[in-house]
Design a protein around this motif. Sequence first.
Motif, PDB file in Angstrom:
ATOM      1  N   ARG A  93       0.862  -1.181   0.000  1.00 20.75           N
ATOM      2  CA  ARG A  93       0.000   0.000   0.000  1.00 20.75           C
ATOM      3  C   ARG A  93       0.892   1.223   0.000  1.00 20.75           C
ATOM      4  O   ARG A  93       1.895   1.258   0.693  1.00 20.75           O
ATOM      5  CB  ARG A  93      -0.833   0.028   1.273  1.00 20.75           C
ATOM      6  CG  ARG A  93      -1.710  -1.191   1.359  1.00 20.75           C
ATOM      7  CD  ARG A  93      -3.132  -0.751   1.624  1.00 20.75           C
ATOM      8  NE  ARG A  93      -3.994  -1.910   1.580  1.00 20.75           N
ATOM      9  CZ  ARG A  93      -4.721  -2.297   2.623  1.00 20.75           C
ATOM     10  NH1 ARG A  93      -4.682  -1.616   3.743  1.00 20.75           N
ATOM     11  NH2 ARG A  93      -5.497  -3.356   2.522  1.00 20.75           N
ATOM     12  N   ALA A  94       0.472   2.233  -0.739  1.00 21.54           N
ATOM     13  CA  ALA A  94       1.225   3.492  -0.742  1.00 21.54           C
ATOM     14  C   ALA A  94       1.084   4.140   0.626  1.00 21.54           C
ATOM     15  O   ALA A  94       0.016   4.062   1.239  1.00 21.54           O
ATOM     16  CB  ALA A  94       0.673   4.401  -1.822  1.00 21.54           C
ATOM     17  N   PRO A  95       2.159   4.773   1.143  1.00 25.23           N
ATOM     18  CA  PRO A  95       2.015   5.493   2.408  1.00 25.23           C
ATOM     19  C   PRO A  95       1.024   6.636   2.235  1.00 25.23           C
ATOM     20  O   PRO A  95       0.912   7.199   1.147  1.00 25.23           O
ATOM     21  CB  PRO A  95       3.429   6.035   2.675  1.00 25.23           C
ATOM     22  CG  PRO A  95       4.143   5.967   1.368  1.00 25.23           C
ATOM     23  CD  PRO A  95       3.472   4.915   0.547  1.00 25.23           C
ATOM     24  N   PRO A  96       0.268   6.967   3.334  1.00 27.70           N
ATOM     25  CA  PRO A  96      -0.689   8.074   3.196  1.00 27.70           C
ATOM     26  C   PRO A  96       0.064   9.372   2.920  1.00 27.70           C
ATOM     27  O   PRO A  96       1.213   9.513   3.335  1.00 27.70           O
ATOM     28  CB  PRO A  96      -1.376   8.116   4.559  1.00 27.70           C
ATOM     29  CG  PRO A  96      -0.491   7.354   5.488  1.00 27.70           C
ATOM     30  CD  PRO A  96       0.303   6.398   4.669  1.00 27.70           C
ATOM     31  N   PRO A  97      -0.558  10.314   2.210  1.00 28.12           N
ATOM     32  CA  PRO A  97       0.137  11.567   1.909  1.00 28.12           C
ATOM     33  C   PRO A  97       0.536  12.289   3.198  1.00 28.12           C
ATOM     34  O   PRO A  97      -0.204  12.247   4.180  1.00 28.12           O
ATOM     35  CB  PRO A  97      -0.909  12.376   1.122  1.00 28.12           C
ATOM     36  CG  PRO A  97      -2.192  11.636   1.228  1.00 28.12           C
ATOM     37  CD  PRO A  97      -1.923  10.257   1.705  1.00 28.12           C
ATOM     38  N   ALA A  98       1.722  12.909   3.192  1.00 21.07           N
ATOM     39  CA  ALA A  98       2.213  13.616   4.376  1.00 21.07           C
ATOM     40  C   ALA A  98       1.264  14.769   4.700  1.00 21.07           C
ATOM     41  O   ALA A  98       0.736  15.422   3.810  1.00 21.07           O
ATOM     42  CB  ALA A  98       3.609  14.149   4.104  1.00 21.07           C
ATOM     43  N   ARG A  99       1.043  14.967   6.026  1.00 21.68           N
ATOM     44  CA  ARG A  99       0.157  16.075   6.421  1.00 21.68           C
ATOM     45  C   ARG A  99       0.892  17.404   6.320  1.00 21.68           C
ATOM     46  O   ARG A  99       2.074  17.479   6.580  1.00 21.68           O
ATOM     47  CB  ARG A  99      -0.304  15.869   7.857  1.00 21.68           C
ATOM     48  CG  ARG A  99      -1.530  14.993   7.891  1.00 21.68           C
ATOM     49  CD  ARG A  99      -2.107  14.931   9.280  1.00 21.68           C
ATOM     50  NE  ARG A  99      -2.224  13.516   9.678  1.00 21.68           N
ATOM     51  CZ  ARG A  99      -2.061  13.083  10.906  1.00 21.68           C
ATOM     52  NH1 ARG A  99      -1.746  13.916  11.865  1.00 21.68           N
ATOM     53  NH2 ARG A  99      -2.211  11.818  11.186  1.00 21.68           N
ATOM     54  N   ALA A 100       0.157  18.431   5.951  1.00 19.93           N
ATOM     55  CA  ALA A 100       0.790  19.758   5.802  1.00 19.93           C
ATOM     56  C   ALA A 100       1.087  20.353   7.176  1.00 19.93           C
ATOM     57  O   ALA A 100       0.428  20.013   8.140  1.00 19.93           O
ATOM     58  CB  ALA A 100      -0.132  20.672   5.022  1.00 19.93           C
TER      59      ALA A 100
END
Length: 222
Positions: free
Chosen positions: A215-222
């Motif tokens: 699974r792709a890692p979740p997008p980094a939080r801003a």
Amino acid sequence: MGAPESLIAAIAAQIAETAGFTGCATLSLRVRAALREVPREAFVPASERKLAYVNRALPIGHRQTISQPFVVALMTELLDVGPGDRVLEIGTGSGYQAAVLSRLVAQVYSVELIAELAARARRSLADLDYTNVEIRVGDGAEGWLEHAPYDAIIVTAAAPELPPALARQLKPGGRLVAPIGRAHDHQMLCLCTLTPRGTLATHRVLPVAFVPLRRAPPPARA
Ligand code: SAH
């Protein structure tokens, strides 16, 4: 020069041995020619180069592998591609499978999760002047919508179930080859065809062992 006659012979023998399961009786002249043309040594790390023309999967770093030449040949046969086709690959890895396909079709699109592997594969393909392969870094479970629909889709990492997005990006009548099963065991190489009614007909081909589709890692939080 690519695969020597000794490796071609080993692949052809294994294709013949497994024909009862796979329905693929012989190594076709076209796939044979592609294997002879593509230098596998250009896609393996320097430390593995001596084994480049042995019929074995090899490590390529990041705990990933370049598939066994027999498996590359079989999956290529099962895809049954032609010169005008546009093909999607999930799991670029070394770029070798994409290179073999690129000799047989008009255009290969390949998606790889690990940026460093994608960059290395791009370099290997460019060094050989194989210009009809485009690689994107991303989660292959989503396919590559921009260029869909594809004549054929090949998945080279195993998932318990086929990611649904992939079947939606296949042309009617198109072929999809993928290892289905849990990580490292009990995987089955499956050949799926999209019927004109939009359903997938699945044929179980052969037990195989692929690295998992991650699974792709979740997008980094801003
Ligand atoms: N076809 C490759 C071998 C692939 S090994 C070759 O010819 O060398 C499987 C590859 O799938 C690995 O490089 C791995 O990083 C990649 N992969 C795993 N999960 C993925 C995902 N979700 N999306 C795209 N690529 C993925």
